[in-house]
Design a protein around this motif. Structure first.
Motif, PDB file in Angstrom:
ATOM      1  N   PHE A 177     -33.596   4.188 -16.067  1.00 50.25           N
ATOM      2  CA  PHE A 177     -32.515   5.174 -16.069  1.00 50.25           C
ATOM      3  C   PHE A 177     -33.063   6.579 -15.961  1.00 50.25           C
ATOM      4  CE2 PHE A 177     -30.338   1.753 -18.391  1.00 50.25           C
ATOM      5  CZ  PHE A 177     -29.103   1.762 -17.757  1.00 50.25           C
ATOM      6  N   PHE A 186     -31.328  10.323 -16.645  1.00 51.21           N
ATOM      7  CA  PHE A 186     -30.080  10.947 -17.068  1.00 51.21           C
ATOM      8  C   PHE A 186     -30.055  12.412 -16.684  1.00 51.21           C
ATOM      9  CE2 PHE A 186     -31.618   7.865 -20.200  1.00 51.21           C
ATOM     10  CZ  PHE A 186     -30.628   6.906 -20.104  1.00 51.21           C
ATOM     11  N   ASN A 218     -32.958  13.620 -21.620  1.00 49.25           N
ATOM     12  CA  ASN A 218     -33.137  12.769 -22.796  1.00 49.25           C
ATOM     13  C   ASN A 218     -34.581  12.393 -23.069  1.00 49.25           C
ATOM     14  OD1 ASN A 218     -30.618  12.570 -23.942  1.00 49.25           O
ATOM     15  ND2 ASN A 218     -29.958  11.025 -22.470  1.00 49.25           N
ATOM     16  N   VAL A 259     -37.855  12.616 -25.571  1.00 49.01           N
ATOM     17  CA  VAL A 259     -38.051  12.767 -27.012  1.00 49.01           C
ATOM     18  C   VAL A 259     -38.818  14.062 -27.243  1.00 49.01           C
ATOM     19  CG1 VAL A 259     -39.149  11.817 -29.064  1.00 49.01           C
ATOM     20  CG2 VAL A 259     -38.035  10.289 -27.426  1.00 49.01           C
ATOM     21  N   THR A 263     -45.218  14.201 -26.137  1.00 54.84           N
ATOM     22  CA  THR A 263     -45.664  14.887 -24.925  1.00 54.84           C
ATOM     23  C   THR A 263     -45.124  14.143 -23.712  1.00 54.84           C
ATOM     24  OG1 THR A 263     -47.641  13.548 -24.747  1.00 54.84           O
ATOM     25  CG2 THR A 263     -47.838  15.569 -26.023  1.00 54.84           C
ATOM     26  N   GLU A 290     -46.647  10.823 -23.407  1.00 46.77           N
ATOM     27  CA  GLU A 290     -46.183   9.924 -24.476  1.00 46.77           C
ATOM     28  C   GLU A 290     -44.747   9.464 -24.249  1.00 46.77           C
ATOM     29  OE1 GLU A 290     -49.046  11.848 -27.936  1.00 46.77           O
ATOM     30  OE2 GLU A 290     -46.971  12.500 -27.692  1.00 46.77           O
ATOM     31  N   GLU A 301     -45.150   6.668 -22.145  1.00 39.18           N
ATOM     32  CA  GLU A 301     -45.721   5.537 -22.881  1.00 39.18           C
ATOM     33  C   GLU A 301     -44.681   4.827 -23.747  1.00 39.18           C
ATOM     34  OE1 GLU A 301     -50.363   7.049 -23.276  1.00 39.18           O
ATOM     35  OE2 GLU A 301     -48.911   7.502 -24.843  1.00 39.18           O
ATOM     36  N   LEU A 302     -43.689   5.601 -24.129  1.00 39.84           N
ATOM     37  CA  LEU A 302     -42.597   5.009 -24.888  1.00 39.84           C
ATOM     38  C   LEU A 302     -42.045   3.784 -24.153  1.00 39.84           C
ATOM     39  CD1 LEU A 302     -41.141   5.814 -27.514  1.00 39.84           C
ATOM     40  CD2 LEU A 302     -39.524   7.106 -26.150  1.00 39.84           C
ATOM     41  N   ILE A 303     -42.075   3.845 -22.822  1.00 37.82           N
ATOM     42  CA  ILE A 303     -41.564   2.745 -22.019  1.00 37.82           C
ATOM     43  C   ILE A 303     -42.657   1.722 -21.720  1.00 37.82           C
ATOM     44  CG2 ILE A 303     -40.500   2.138 -19.808  1.00 37.82           C
ATOM     45  CD1 ILE A 303     -38.792   3.830 -21.776  1.00 37.82           C
ATOM     46  N   ASP A 329     -45.054   0.965 -23.443  1.00 33.41           N
ATOM     47  CA  ASP A 329     -45.349   0.201 -24.660  1.00 33.41           C
ATOM     48  C   ASP A 329     -44.570  -1.106 -24.717  1.00 33.41           C
ATOM     49  OD1 ASP A 329     -47.165   1.913 -25.676  1.00 33.41           O
ATOM     50  OD2 ASP A 329     -45.811   2.911 -27.093  1.00 33.41           O
ATOM     51  N   ILE A 330     -43.343  -1.083 -24.185  1.00 33.56           N
ATOM     52  CA  ILE A 330     -42.529  -2.294 -24.316  1.00 33.56           C
ATOM     53  C   ILE A 330     -42.300  -3.004 -22.984  1.00 33.56           C
ATOM     54  CG2 ILE A 330     -41.294  -1.523 -26.401  1.00 33.56           C
ATOM     55  CD1 ILE A 330     -38.937  -0.778 -24.500  1.00 33.56           C
ATOM     56  N   GLN A 382     -39.123  18.400 -16.520  1.00 33.05           N
ATOM     57  CA  GLN A 382     -38.622  17.430 -17.496  1.00 33.05           C
ATOM     58  C   GLN A 382     -37.974  16.259 -16.776  1.00 33.05           C
ATOM     59  OE1 GLN A 382     -36.630  18.676 -21.167  1.00 33.05           O
ATOM     60  NE2 GLN A 382     -36.996  20.785 -20.569  1.00 33.05           N
ATOM     61  N   ARG A 424     -40.877   8.136 -16.476  1.00 31.88           N
ATOM     62  CA  ARG A 424     -40.575   7.220 -17.559  1.00 31.88           C
ATOM     63  C   ARG A 424     -39.779   6.023 -17.024  1.00 31.88           C
ATOM     64  NH1 ARG A 424     -36.872   9.546 -22.285  1.00 31.88           N
ATOM     65  NH2 ARG A 424     -35.351   9.449 -20.613  1.00 31.88           N
ATOM     66  N   LYS A 457     -41.984   1.208 -15.814  1.00 36.48           N
ATOM     67  CA  LYS A 457     -41.861  -0.211 -16.142  1.00 36.48           C
ATOM     68  C   LYS A 457     -41.791  -1.071 -14.881  1.00 36.48           C
ATOM     69  CE  LYS A 457     -37.820   0.342 -18.283  1.00 36.48           C
ATOM     70  NZ  LYS A 457     -36.386   0.257 -18.688  1.00 36.48           N
TER      71      LYS A 457
END
Ligand SMILES: Nc1ncnc2c1ncn2[C@@H]1O[C@H](COP(=O)(O)OP(=O)(O)O)[C@@H](O)[C@H]1O
Ligand SMILES: [Mg+2]
Lengths: 237, 788
Positions: free
Chosen positions: A93, A95, A99, A101, A105, A108, A111-113, A115-116, A148, A155, A159
């Protein structure tokens, strides 16, 4: 052009919000097929139901009636958990309001994505794909809006999703920056073959799409197939 | 590898560090107070139980005039009696160099060739007695300490009319005298009352008790019926001048210990439970808000495929950090302070062993409670965010519908400035939130009121007891009742300004199936010195034939005015009296029963006698008066009221006020923590809005005015709320701290309210200041980009 299948197929989806006096018909029966690998642009006036449609096919919201099939599988039949995994594995997605965090950074946030993810690309590679290798360790507050949004795209693609859903990704940006963002999206579509759906207000963008779907008042008013999509640099704003 | 989500966790924690410290701190304080006081009381109770057990503290006790040795066999045969120890005990006058006032003492025999079977002694210093040792005594630690005696020091005693010089060979503790209370005394006065143990044969010889005893202690078997044993013992001892027997519950020292522990326990329940509840409340509020501010991020995490459980864990980890750090500090601090406080009490309770007992259940309860409160708050807020479809959660909260405020509708808004109207709307828009904030600050205020109240109540009690009610300076008691003419002798002593007769007689009062041992005090119908007061501090008239009971005693016996109480007199001929109750009066200490002295003497068939006297003295004559009194052999006791007051105040100081001082500090810190958090939350929730206002051109001061105006309104509501809650807490404690030894009057000075309010206001100002510095630093650009 890889049109060897249908990614999304919707049948008469409707969506109503609220009840009684405040009942809103956001979608009044939308049937569409979106072929794999295409870059699709959704156009239409504000309030015509584009975001609602995108949210429903992305598994963020449920239709009031009708069906959505993702590669033959009905989203309606999925449990909440299965829907989560659907989003986790197949959907990226982007947006309008980025959105990100704020306490992470740029790298990071990607990496939030990763990671999973099931088979993610390295976060740095995703950042390279959007041309932001020199901003890896900046926090969102230290980045411009366009930067951004590109982090948000990185991000979303990290994946290796099958589909990329973008809700007015350039809405908050000036045209030059908007082009950079669109370029990144077109790049992703071409490089990875990711089916990409972009909501926009800017009709000029229609020229770069394989397919343009016009929304009006909760319905699809027109679908135009573009035999010869232009390159992002060829269009004027 | 630290996952990105965990990095977010760490940074988020770092971002709210000020608040985090405050929450952890409040929580640690709640746990600390809880663990501290329960730990201390548990340890004391354990110390007492171990002591009683190892030193064979008796179960039943009785005194008599003179019982032949042969009767011991009979006592042994009572069903349920496991062990019998007989002794000789004797009252004595002790002459201490350099002390004007007389001291009294009790001499107790110990067997010559064996250890006592019951009420054994713990040797602190020196040695035990040798068989038949004539000139040596073992001295109770309290008296030794009060006078600074040492081993080998000699004490002069008048035993049975003979002066004896005895040397202290050992210093001991006895389970019977954890508190050394002189017969009839309300409080231990270690300077004026001492207990000594002497060789049985030496004491027998000194007081002519060969082949006899006057004191029995029993240890009962497990299944014994205490009441049956007591009445059988009474029957056996009756022919030998036996006084009614009593069990542990009625044994003076133990009764006192019990009352003290009850007080400590009640306080240990009250304040810390409130602290813990306030801490839990605060954690709950803060966590709820913390999660609420991350609504959009939760929506995003869900949208990109994070599972609800993963998101839940993320926030629970945040809670965990708070709970774990708060618990560790709280537990370690509680144990540390608790063992310190216990050491202090140890000196005071005279138990030979005392070790801090780790009450794991209490610790688990405290930590569990806080963890639950924190998790609960987080959970609820998270459910709210997580049950929203992600698309919904991610929408910025819709611009709130601003309704016209009540003030506007009432058309009185023109009296408020534009900025003030923003404040009013804000408050009216979120009334529950504003109320919860006020409640939090109110709680902080209330625990301050609660902590300060103790001293108010004690002071009031002392003033009433010793200035308004008992106006005598000295209370003298005679060895045995004497003719009222004896008072004339006292009246003529130097410095004596007024004398009133007192006749005190030990009784067991009965009503329905209830009974209580106390004494009836006969006084003059219209006394000037020893007065009886009602609730409004008005003197209660003692009519001829009147019999009035203190409220607590009336409660215990379930008596109201007009009921007839049966009194078994525990002296001499032991008549049984039927006494209609004529009035009930207010008393903070003890269990008083009062009667017209003439009527009492008539009931007892004794003629005009007195057992003591209330005396008012010109303080300039204290010295010569004491000298005179010492020379009257028939005076066995002299209670000095100002000294009593001193002792009581000391007692309270060591006991409650120490703990209260700790609580006051805790309460102050919690108050600050609560207020600081409230300010911080208000700021972080509105920082973006405030930044927008700054962008629109409002000055820092105007922006600060909006923020602080809101906080000031909260504090303004919190003050009456806190006073109200504080009063409720105090009333609750007064009701539960209602022991036989004493009752606390529900008196809260305006100072107390004042102090509590000042502490809250200072905390508020300081918090404002800390937050102001943040307002000053609002990064206008970052705020617009949505960085919290
Ligand atoms: N959560 C919601 N609650 C109520 N109405 C909504 C909600 N989301 C969208 N709508 C309404 O549904 C209609 C379609 O909205 P949307 O799909 O966002 O339109 P678009 O993205 O084309 O501008 C609009 O009238 C909008 O007000
Ligand atoms: Mg939209």
């Amino acid at each position: 052009m890889m049109t060897d299948g249908t990614v999304f197929k919707t049948e008469e989806i409707t969506k109503q919000y609220g009840m009684g006096d405040t009942l809103v018909h956001a979608l009044r029966g939308v049937s569409l097929e979106i072929p794999k690998g295409e870059l699709v642009v959704l156009l239409g006036p504000s309030g015509s139901g584009k975001s609602t449609f995108l949210n429903i096919i992305g598994g963020l919201d449920q239709p009031t009636s009708g069906d959505v099939h993702f590669k033959g599988e009905a989203l309606a039949a999925m449990s909440d958990r299965e829907l989560t995994y659907f989003r986790r594995e197949h959907v990226g997605f982007v947006f309008q309001s980025y959105n990100l965090v704020p306490s992470l950074t740029a790298l990071e946030n990607v990496e939030l994505i990763t990671d999973i993810g099931v088979n993610p690309m390295p976060a740095k590679e995703a950042m390279r794909a959007v041309g932001l290798t020199d901003r890896l360790n900046h926090f969102p507050s230290q980045l411009s809006g366009g930067e951004q949004q590109r982090v948000a795209i990185a991000r979303a693609i990290a994946k290796r999703p099958e589909v990329l859903l973008c809700d007015e990704p350039t809405g908050a940006l000036d045209s030059e920056t908007g082009i950079l963002v669109l370029e990144a999206l077109q790049n992703v579509n071409r490089t990875y073959g990711t089916t990409t759906i972009i909501i926009t207000h800017n009709a000029a963008i229609a020229d770069v799409a394989d397919r343009v779907i016009y929304f009006a008042d909760g319905r699809v008013s027109k679908v135009v197939k573009n035999e010869k999509p232009k390159d992002i640099h060829e269009i004027g704003w | 590898m630290v996952t990105a989500l965990n990095k977010k966790l760490l940074r988020d924690l770092w971002n709210i560090k000020g608040q985090l410290v405050a929450i952890i701190f409040v929580m640690a304080t709640g746990i600390m107070a809880f663990v501290l006081s329960f730990g201390v009381v548990d340890s004391l109770e354990l110390g007492r139980d171990v002591y009683y057990d190892r030193f064979q503290f008796g179960d039943v006790f009785a005194n008599a005039k003179r019982v032949p040795q042969g009767v011991k066999k009979q006592i042994q045969q009572i069903e349920g009696v496991a062990q019998v120890e007989t002794r000789v005990t004797f009252g004595t006058i002790i002459q201490v160099d350099g002390m004007d006032e007389p001291a009294t003492g009790r001499l107790i025999s110990i067997p010559d060739n064996r250890d006592p079977l019951l009420n054994n002694l713990y040797l602190m210093k020196g040695r035990m007695l040798r068989p038949d040792e004539e000139n040596g005594v073992l001295a109770g630690e309290a008296f030794v300490k009060a006078h600074g005696f040492d081993l080998g020091d000699r004490v002069t005693m008048i035993i049975n009319g003979h002066k004896r010089e005895l040397s202290i060979v050992g210093v001991v503790l006895s389970p019977e005298y954890v508190y050394s209370l002189a017969p009839g005394a309300m409080f231990p006065d270690d300077k004026r009352f001492g207990v000594f143990w002497m060789s049985l044969r030496a004491l027998e010889a000194a007081v002519n008790m060969d082949g006899a005893f006057n004191d029995v202690s029993l240890r009962l078997s497990r299944d014994a019926n205490v009441e049956d044993v007591k009445s059988e013992l009474d029957r056996i001892l009756k022919p030998y001048g036996g006084l009614i027997s009593f069990d542990r519950a009625e044994q003076m020292s133990n009764w006192f210990v019990q009352n003290e522990l009850t007080q400590l326990r009640t306080m240990g329940y009250f304040a810390p439970t409130i602290f813990l509840a306030v801490a839990a409340f605060l954690i709950n509020v803060v966590m709820t808000r913390q999660v609420a501010t991350q609504r959009v991020q939760i929506g995003m995490l869900k949208a990109v495929g994070y599972r609800d459980m993963e998101i839940a864990m993320h926030f629970l980890k945040m809670v965990m950090v708070i709970v774990v750090v708060g618990s560790v500090i709280g537990l370690v601090g509680g144990i540390w302070l608790g063992s310190g406080l216990l050491n202090m009490y140890a000196q005071y309770f005279h138990f030979p062993y005392m070790s801090y007992s780790y009450s794991y259940d209490v610790m688990i309860l405290a930590v569990g409670f806080c963890a639950l409160a924190a998790t609960g708050g987080t959970w609820i807020a998270m459910r709210q965010a997580a049950t929203l479809p992600p698309a919904e959660a991610m929408r910025e909260e819709a611009p709130t519908e601003f309704k016209r405020t009540i003030l506007e509708r009432l058309n009185i808004d023109q009296f408020f400035s534009f900025l003030s109207r923003i404040i009013l709307r804000q408050l009216e828009r979120r009334p529950i939130r504003a109320f919860l904030s006020a409640l939090g600050v109110g709680f902080a205020l209330s625990i301050l009121v609660f902590a300060f109240f103790m001293e108010d109540s004690m002071d009031y009690m002392m003033d009433v007891q010793y200035d308004v009610s008992q106006r005598e300076d000295l209370m003298l008691s005679f060895v045995e009742p004497r003719h009222i003419k004896a008072l004339e002798e006292i009246r003529l002593m130097p410095g004596v300004m007024n004398v009133e007769p007192i006749r005190s007689v030990p009784v067991e009062l009965r009503h329905q199936y209830l009974s209580k041992r106390t004494s009836i005090m006969g006084i003059m119908p219209d006394p000037d010195l020893h007065r009886v007061l009602d609730q409004n501090l008005q003197q209660v008239a003692i009519t001829k034939g009147g019999f009035i009971l203190s409220k607590k005693l009336a409660e215990i016996l379930n008596v109201k005015v007009g009921d007839v109480v049966i009194a078994d007199v525990l002296e001499e001929r032991r008549p049984v009296l039927e006494l209609p109750v004529t009035a009930i009066y207010e008393e903070f200490m003890g269990l008083g029963a009062i009667m017209d002295i003439e009527r009492l003497n008539a009931y007892l068939n004794e003629g005009p006698v007195v057992s003591g006297a209330a005396v008012m003295v010109d303080p300039n004559y204290n010295g010569p008066l004491y000298k005179n009194i010492k020379e009257i052999p028939s005076i066995i006791g002299m209670a000095n009221m100002s000294r009593m007051r001193e002792i009581f105040e000391e007692l309270m100081d060591q006991n409650m006020l120490q703990m209260m001082a700790v609580y006051i500090i805790f309460a102050g810190l919690i108050a600050f923590g609560v207020i600081y958090n409230t300010a911080r939350i208000a700021f972080s929730e509105r920082s973006r809005e405030l930044a927008s206002l700054r962008v629109l051109g409002l000055t820092r001061f105007e922006v600060a005015y909006i923020l602080f105006g809101e906080l000031a309104a909260v504090v303004f509501v919190a003050i009456p709320l806190g006073i109200y809650i504080g009063y409720g807490m105090v009333a609750g404690m007064v009701a539960s701290l209602d022991t036989e030894l004493f009752r606390m009057p529900l008196v809260i000075n305006s100072d107390t309210y004042g102090f509590a309010v000042i502490i809250v206001l200072v905390s508020a100002l300081f918090s404002f200041y800390l937050v102001w510095r943040q307002v000053d630093n609002i990064d206008l650009v970052a705020a617009q980009k949505g960085v919290e």
